[in-house]
Design a protein around this motif. Structure first.
Motif, PDB file in Angstrom:
ATOM      1  N   PHE A 129       0.803  -1.218   0.000  1.00 33.28           N
ATOM      2  CA  PHE A 129       0.000   0.000   0.000  1.00 33.28           C
ATOM      3  C   PHE A 129       0.841   1.274   0.000  1.00 33.28           C
ATOM      4  CE2 PHE A 129      -3.422  -2.842   1.026  1.00 33.28           C
ATOM      5  CZ  PHE A 129      -4.543  -2.221   0.490  1.00 33.28           C
ATOM      6  N   ASN A 130       2.172   1.180   0.119  1.00 30.21           N
ATOM      7  CA  ASN A 130       2.932   2.422   0.107  1.00 30.21           C
ATOM      8  C   ASN A 130       3.562   2.689  -1.254  1.00 30.21           C
ATOM      9  OD1 ASN A 130       5.438   1.029   0.029  1.00 30.21           O
ATOM     10  ND2 ASN A 130       5.427   0.817   2.249  1.00 30.21           N
ATOM     11  N   ALA A 131       4.326   3.774  -1.360  1.00 28.62           N
ATOM     12  CA  ALA A 131       4.820   4.219  -2.663  1.00 28.62           C
ATOM     13  C   ALA A 131       6.018   3.414  -3.150  1.00 28.62           C
ATOM     14  CB  ALA A 131       5.193   5.706  -2.590  1.00 28.62           C
ATOM     15  N   TRP A 158       6.503  -4.495  -9.943  1.00 30.14           N
ATOM     16  CA  TRP A 158       6.401  -3.825  -8.646  1.00 30.14           C
ATOM     17  C   TRP A 158       4.970  -3.344  -8.451  1.00 30.14           C
ATOM     18  CZ3 TRP A 158       9.983  -3.283  -4.806  1.00 30.14           C
ATOM     19  CH2 TRP A 158      11.301  -3.678  -5.111  1.00 30.14           C
ATOM     20  N   ILE A 159       4.389  -3.698  -7.311  1.00 32.48           N
ATOM     21  CA  ILE A 159       3.029  -3.276  -6.980  1.00 32.48           C
ATOM     22  C   ILE A 159       3.105  -2.232  -5.874  1.00 32.48           C
ATOM     23  CG2 ILE A 159       0.792  -3.993  -6.082  1.00 32.48           C
ATOM     24  CD1 ILE A 159       1.283  -6.719  -7.335  1.00 32.48           C
ATOM     25  N   HIS A 160       2.624  -1.049  -6.151  1.00 31.20           N
ATOM     26  CA  HIS A 160       2.582   0.023  -5.143  1.00 31.20           C
ATOM     27  C   HIS A 160       1.261   0.753  -5.324  1.00 31.20           C
ATOM     28  CE1 HIS A 160       3.670   3.098  -8.223  1.00 31.20           C
ATOM     29  NE2 HIS A 160       4.319   2.081  -8.745  1.00 31.20           N
ATOM     30  N   LEU A 161       0.447   0.753  -4.307  1.00 28.90           N
ATOM     31  CA  LEU A 161      -0.880   1.339  -4.397  1.00 28.90           C
ATOM     32  C   LEU A 161      -0.917   2.803  -3.953  1.00 28.90           C
ATOM     33  CD1 LEU A 161      -3.031  -1.677  -3.150  1.00 28.90           C
ATOM     34  CD2 LEU A 161      -2.341  -1.081  -5.483  1.00 28.90           C
ATOM     35  N   VAL A 190      -0.460   9.264 -17.131  1.00 27.65           N
ATOM     36  CA  VAL A 190      -0.511   8.379 -15.965  1.00 27.65           C
ATOM     37  C   VAL A 190      -0.396   9.246 -14.718  1.00 27.65           C
ATOM     38  CG1 VAL A 190       0.539   6.431 -14.781  1.00 27.65           C
ATOM     39  CG2 VAL A 190       0.536   6.516 -17.293  1.00 27.65           C
ATOM     40  N   TYR A 191      -1.328   9.063 -13.784  1.00 26.39           N
ATOM     41  CA  TYR A 191      -1.380   9.892 -12.577  1.00 26.39           C
ATOM     42  C   TYR A 191      -0.970   9.077 -11.353  1.00 26.39           C
ATOM     43  CZ  TYR A 191      -3.907  13.591 -15.070  1.00 26.39           C
ATOM     44  OH  TYR A 191      -4.256  14.594 -15.926  1.00 26.39           O
ATOM     45  N   HIS A 192      -0.072   9.648 -10.566  1.00 20.44           N
ATOM     46  CA  HIS A 192       0.283   9.084  -9.265  1.00 20.44           C
ATOM     47  C   HIS A 192      -0.004  10.139  -8.200  1.00 20.44           C
ATOM     48  CE1 HIS A 192       2.363   5.428 -10.527  1.00 20.44           C
ATOM     49  NE2 HIS A 192       2.902   6.143 -11.500  1.00 20.44           N
ATOM     50  N   GLN A 240       9.996   3.498 -12.033  1.00 16.44           N
ATOM     51  CA  GLN A 240       8.825   3.422 -12.903  1.00 16.44           C
ATOM     52  C   GLN A 240       8.556   4.709 -13.670  1.00 16.44           C
ATOM     53  OE1 GLN A 240       5.392   1.650 -11.188  1.00 16.44           O
ATOM     54  NE2 GLN A 240       6.527  -0.034 -10.281  1.00 16.44           N
ATOM     55  N   ARG A 241       8.841   5.853 -13.124  1.00 16.48           N
ATOM     56  CA  ARG A 241       8.674   7.112 -13.843  1.00 16.48           C
ATOM     57  C   ARG A 241      10.070   7.684 -14.057  1.00 16.48           C
ATOM     58  NH1 ARG A 241       4.701   5.448 -15.959  1.00 16.48           N
ATOM     59  NH2 ARG A 241       3.258   4.504 -14.499  1.00 16.48           N
ATOM     60  N   ILE A 242      10.693   7.280 -15.153  1.00 17.78           N
ATOM     61  CA  ILE A 242      12.128   7.492 -15.347  1.00 17.78           C
ATOM     62  C   ILE A 242      12.385   8.779 -16.120  1.00 17.78           C
ATOM     63  CG2 ILE A 242      14.223   6.553 -16.381  1.00 17.78           C
ATOM     64  CD1 ILE A 242      12.916   3.749 -15.981  1.00 17.78           C
ATOM     65  N   HIS A 243      13.181   9.636 -15.513  1.00 18.26           N
ATOM     66  CA  HIS A 243      13.600  10.883 -16.147  1.00 18.26           C
ATOM     67  C   HIS A 243      15.127  10.865 -16.232  1.00 18.26           C
ATOM     68  CE1 HIS A 243      14.674  15.290 -16.015  1.00 18.26           C
ATOM     69  NE2 HIS A 243      13.799  15.270 -16.997  1.00 18.26           N
ATOM     70  N   VAL A 244      15.671  11.178 -17.414  1.00 19.58           N
ATOM     71  CA  VAL A 244      17.119  11.143 -17.592  1.00 19.58           C
ATOM     72  C   VAL A 244      17.567  12.385 -18.351  1.00 19.58           C
ATOM     73  CG1 VAL A 244      16.878   9.697 -19.671  1.00 19.58           C
ATOM     74  CG2 VAL A 244      19.089   9.810 -18.461  1.00 19.58           C
ATOM     75  N   THR A 245      18.656  12.981 -17.886  1.00 14.90           N
ATOM     76  CA  THR A 245      19.248  14.148 -18.542  1.00 14.90           C
ATOM     77  C   THR A 245      20.765  13.993 -18.548  1.00 14.90           C
ATOM     78  OG1 THR A 245      19.425  15.393 -16.463  1.00 14.90           O
ATOM     79  CG2 THR A 245      17.391  15.668 -17.738  1.00 14.90           C
ATOM     80  N   TRP A 246      21.427  14.816 -19.357  1.00 15.03           N
ATOM     81  CA  TRP A 246      22.881  14.845 -19.304  1.00 15.03           C
ATOM     82  C   TRP A 246      23.357  16.283 -19.515  1.00 15.03           C
ATOM     83  CZ3 TRP A 246      25.759  16.677 -23.373  1.00 15.03           C
ATOM     84  CH2 TRP A 246      25.161  16.698 -24.632  1.00 15.03           C
TER      85      TRP A 246
END
Length: 320
Positions: free
Chosen positions: A113-115, A128-131, A197-199, A261-267
């Motif tokens: 139930f946690n993030a 991965w299951i996170h509610l 997709v909303y979290h 799961q919500r992957i952001h990448v920069t350089w």
């Protein structure tokens, strides 16, 4: 949940077992049962020992195989059989096993139930299951179970009244938080009006939440205070060019990609090469992305150094 809460719930599960009347007045069985439920309530998190091998191993294994379907049945056996033998209550092995199993299952149930989440469907599915319903530490639940435990152990409270009530309230509280979470997801979607997709992620405060929205082109982050939706940051997605691709095979990045799961990448270009920054936007907090991997490359795109983990102090939020 946090370690303290899991251990406390082990104590109150022993009280719940006493409330059923099956334990009776056998002091040896009562002691064995208390140890079994406390150990079972923490057992899946014994995987924290892999932290000794470094943060990469910890990210790769924590809340994985030790929280899996086979583990739900192996942990109770590992815990209850020695206790039944040691306290000379082998005739009650089935009872010990059952309540240890309840403790292990409830641990995994709460982690779901946690993030952060849990891989509780392994080996059938590694997802991965996170509610995103409960914070890692829930003050209300902790106070509720602490009060029940103290009243029972310190003041001779009636287990048959205290613990069914405590667990009934617990299930109602989790249901209420799930309803609240679903309502807030709809609230954010209605205000932002974006396709994505909303979290919505909880905090210790019952009416303060964070949110992350992923669309095709960018991430949006912000916070909810009661019913107020406050948009704070936007992170554009970047194409994975040769510089970014040069880091994909790094051990820390592979461990990160297996979890994030919500992957952001920069350089960005540095004096002697490049720095690539991978982040999981789910853990956005206070206009920062505190969890991910930082990789340094030389001019030939060879890895010089990398670091996986939190870009914050241990006592700073978010706590997951």
């Amino acid at each position: 949940m946090d370690t303290g809460s899991h251990l406390l719930l082990g104590v109150t599960l022993a009280g719940l077992a006493q409330a059923t009347g099956l334990v009776g007045n056998d002091p040896g069985l009562s002691q064995a049962l208390m140890m079994a439920t406390v150990a079972g309530s923490h057992a899946p998190d014994f995987d924290t020992v892999v932290r000794l091998r470094g943060i990469t191993s910890y990210i790769r294994f924590h809340r994985g195989i030790t929280h899996s379907i086979p583990a739900l049945f192996l942990w109770p056996l590992i815990i209850s059989l020695p206790l039944a033998w040691g306290f000379d209550v082998l005739g009650h092995f089935g009872l010990l096993y059952f309540w240890t199993w309840i403790a292990v299952v409830f641990h995994v149930f709460l982690d779901m139930f946690n993030a952060y989440g849990v891989q509780c469907l392994r080996p059938l599915n590694r997802r991965w299951i996170h509610l995103d319903v409960l914070a890692i530490f829930e003050p209300f639940l902790f106070v509720l179970h602490a009060a029940a435990a103290v009243w029972w152990l310190g003041f001779g409270g009636e287990a048959a009244l205290l613990f069914p009530a405590a667990y009934g309230i617990t299930l109602l509280y989790i249901s209420g938080r799930a309803w609240q979470h679903a309502r807030l997801v709809k609230r954010v979607a209605a205000v932002l009006k974006m396709r994505g997709v909303y979290h919505v992620i909880p905090s210790f405060h019952p009416f303060h939440w964070r949110f992350v929205v992923e669309t095709d082109e960018r991430f949006y982050t912000g916070k909810l205070e009661y019913t107020h939706v406050i948009l704070q940051e936007m992170y554009p997605k970047q194409q994975r060019d040769d510089i970014i691709q040069a880091t994909v095979g790094v051990d820390g990045v592979r461990a990160f990609l297996g979890f994030a799961q919500r992957i952001h990448v920069t350089w960005k270009e540095c004096q002697d090469g490049y720095e690539v920054v991978w982040s999981d936007v789910r853990f956005w907090y206070n206009c920062k992305l505190p969890f991910g991997v930082d990789v340094r490359l030389d001019r030939d795109l060879k890895v010089v150094h990398h670091r996986l983990g939190w870009r914050k102090k241990a006592w700073d939020p978010p706590f997951v």
